[in-house]
Design a protein around this motif. Sequence first.
Motif, PDB file in Angstrom:
ATOM      1  N   VAL A 180       0.847  -1.202   0.000  1.00 27.85           N
ATOM      2  CA  VAL A 180       0.000   0.000   0.000  1.00 27.85           C
ATOM      3  C   VAL A 180       0.873   1.239   0.000  1.00 27.85           C
ATOM      4  O   VAL A 180       0.668   2.172  -0.785  1.00 27.85           O
ATOM      5  N   PHE A 181       1.881   1.262   0.880  1.00 26.98           N
ATOM      6  CA  PHE A 181       2.756   2.426   0.955  1.00 26.98           C
ATOM      7  C   PHE A 181       3.463   2.678  -0.369  1.00 26.98           C
ATOM      8  O   PHE A 181       3.547   3.830  -0.832  1.00 26.98           O
ATOM      9  N   LYS A 182       3.987   1.641  -0.989  1.00 27.50           N
ATOM     10  CA  LYS A 182       4.754   1.809  -2.228  1.00 27.50           C
ATOM     11  C   LYS A 182       3.908   2.438  -3.331  1.00 27.50           C
ATOM     12  O   LYS A 182       4.360   3.347  -4.040  1.00 27.50           O
ATOM     13  N   GLN A 183       2.664   1.958  -3.491  1.00 27.08           N
ATOM     14  CA  GLN A 183       1.825   2.515  -4.545  1.00 27.08           C
ATOM     15  C   GLN A 183       1.339   3.910  -4.174  1.00 27.08           C
ATOM     16  O   GLN A 183       1.261   4.801  -5.034  1.00 27.08           O
ATOM     17  N   TRP A 184       1.052   4.122  -2.916  1.00 23.24           N
ATOM     18  CA  TRP A 184       0.651   5.449  -2.430  1.00 23.24           C
ATOM     19  C   TRP A 184       1.741   6.472  -2.712  1.00 23.24           C
ATOM     20  O   TRP A 184       1.481   7.564  -3.227  1.00 23.24           O
ATOM     21  N   LYS A 185       2.973   6.106  -2.384  1.00 23.13           N
ATOM     22  CA  LYS A 185       4.107   6.992  -2.647  1.00 23.13           C
ATOM     23  C   LYS A 185       4.224   7.287  -4.145  1.00 23.13           C
ATOM     24  O   LYS A 185       4.415   8.447  -4.542  1.00 23.13           O
ATOM     25  N   ARG A 186       4.111   6.259  -4.974  1.00 19.12           N
ATOM     26  CA  ARG A 186       4.265   6.445  -6.411  1.00 19.12           C
ATOM     27  C   ARG A 186       3.224   7.419  -6.955  1.00 19.12           C
ATOM     28  O   ARG A 186       3.535   8.304  -7.749  1.00 19.12           O
TER      29      ARG A 186
END
Length: 274
Positions: A180-186
């Motif tokens: 979730v964090f990785k896609q949110w950051k992207r």
Amino acid sequence: MTQTVTIDGPAPLTGTFFAADAPRAVAVLNGATGVPHRFYRHFAAWLAETQNVSCLIYDYRDFATSARGHVKKVTATMLDWGLHDTQAARDWVSARAEGLPIWVMGHSLGGLLLARHKRTNEIARVITVCSGPVHTTDHPWPYQAMVRALWFGVGPISVATFGYVPARLSGLGTDIPGPVFKQWKRWCTTHGFFAADASVPAAPEAALTCPIRMVSLSDDQSVPPNAVARLADLYPGSPTQHVVLNPNDFGLTKVGHTDAFRRQNAALWPALIA
């Protein structure tokens, strides 16, 4: 009447349904990233008891009451939460609407991907609160410095070390799964938000046609009003109304991104759904 429910979908979701005695509409409230559904319970009860609008609130997959194991093992993405789980929750409401108008309310993440839903013709109205395709450069300073530290420092280090972003480091008070964090950051560090993310399906042109009330808070540093205004670009087929609420106009000193739904800020609630 309040009822704990299980929503069947790509993954099981747990929620609470607040049933109005004589409903004039039925709503589903899609929450913000990292905000447990119980946070919205007072608002949902207010909708049912004083506005005659039944309301479903729920937790995204593998989060809070929908969790099925340790957060470090979660494979869910931001897209799973913002699209697939919001669709499953609306399907649950649609199956029980019995001809009543269906409202979809989205707080932050919960209002971003509705044009990619199936059967959008079932939706009578959409209300979003502090929801918009925000970019890092939209945040005012010094708040922007804190966000950059999360995106480029604390967050990636935490995911690499623990497999997730722990509550004490996320800034949200809850654990955030690594995917979730990785896609949110992207999304939030890319101009165009999720437009360049190949995993996000294209929205049919003018897929959503119902009225959309986009509410922003003047003191929201996380998704400021200028970012909320861009939400209209994601819904070209809908008539949109952007309303900026100033906490001072309601006798409040501070609301920000999340707290519009806190019971102590209930003075705002009629303006959210007006």
